[in-house]
Design a protein around this motif. Structure first.
Motif, PDB file in Angstrom:
ATOM      1  N   ARG A 252       0.828  -1.204   0.000  1.00  0.00           N
ATOM      2  CA  ARG A 252       0.000   0.000   0.000  1.00  0.00           C
ATOM      3  C   ARG A 252       0.870   1.263   0.000  1.00  0.00           C
ATOM      4  N   VAL A 253       1.942   1.250   0.781  1.00  0.00           N
ATOM      5  CA  VAL A 253       2.857   2.401   0.829  1.00  0.00           C
ATOM      6  C   VAL A 253       3.547   2.586  -0.515  1.00  0.00           C
ATOM      7  N   VAL A 254       3.998   1.495  -1.116  1.00  0.00           N
ATOM      8  CA  VAL A 254       4.664   1.574  -2.423  1.00  0.00           C
ATOM      9  C   VAL A 254       3.690   2.102  -3.477  1.00  0.00           C
ATOM     10  N   ARG A 255       2.467   1.598  -3.477  1.00  0.00           N
ATOM     11  CA  ARG A 255       1.456   2.048  -4.437  1.00  0.00           C
ATOM     12  C   ARG A 255       1.148   3.534  -4.229  1.00  0.00           C
ATOM     13  N   SER A 256       1.011   3.934  -2.986  1.00  0.00           N
ATOM     14  CA  SER A 256       0.736   5.336  -2.678  1.00  0.00           C
ATOM     15  C   SER A 256       1.887   6.231  -3.126  1.00  0.00           C
TER      16      SER A 256
ATOM     17  N   LEU B 222       4.923  14.298 -11.517  1.00  0.00           N
ATOM     18  CA  LEU B 222       5.417  14.334 -12.893  1.00  0.00           C
ATOM     19  C   LEU B 222       4.374  14.905 -13.849  1.00  0.00           C
ATOM     20  N   GLU B 223       3.120  14.556 -13.643  1.00  0.00           N
ATOM     21  CA  GLU B 223       2.061  15.096 -14.494  1.00  0.00           C
ATOM     22  C   GLU B 223       1.927  16.608 -14.296  1.00  0.00           C
TER      23      GLU B 223
ATOM     24  N   MET C 242       1.900   6.586  -6.929  1.00  0.00           N
ATOM     25  CA  MET C 242       0.833   7.483  -7.384  1.00  0.00           C
ATOM     26  C   MET C 242       1.202   8.940  -7.116  1.00  0.00           C
ATOM     27  N   TRP C 243       1.846   9.214  -5.976  1.00  0.00           N
ATOM     28  CA  TRP C 243       2.270  10.577  -5.639  1.00  0.00           C
ATOM     29  C   TRP C 243       3.320  11.069  -6.644  1.00  0.00           C
TER      30      TRP C 243
END
Length: 80
Positions: free
Chosen positions: A30-34, A43-44, A37-38
């Protein structure tokens, strides 16, 4: 018909079973996924700010942004 019901019930039982992964692994995932996403959002944001710097005066006028405001926004750091 009993065989089909048995197989179906086994599949349902597997779907209802909690994850076999330990809690610390799920929390780490969950931490890696979060985190990913951050980083993707950062970057966007940077890409969109750079796109503002490349727009023509007509394009900026279409979206209602002045050249000065676009320049100011384009030079902001990606984390801001």
């Amino acid at each position: 018909m009993d065989t089909i019901e048995t197989i179906r019930n086994e599949w349902i039982g597997q779907a209802e079973r909690p994850s076999a992964r330990p809690t610390h692994v799920r929390r780490f995932m969950r931490v890696v996924r979060s985190l990913s996403m951050w980083i993707a959002r950062l970057l966007e944001r940077r890409r969109s700010r750079l796109a503002l710097l490349e727009m023509t005066d007509e394009q900026l006028k279409d979206i209602g942004v002045s050249r000065c405001a676009a320049h100011r926004e384009g030079l902001r750091p990606f984390w801001d």
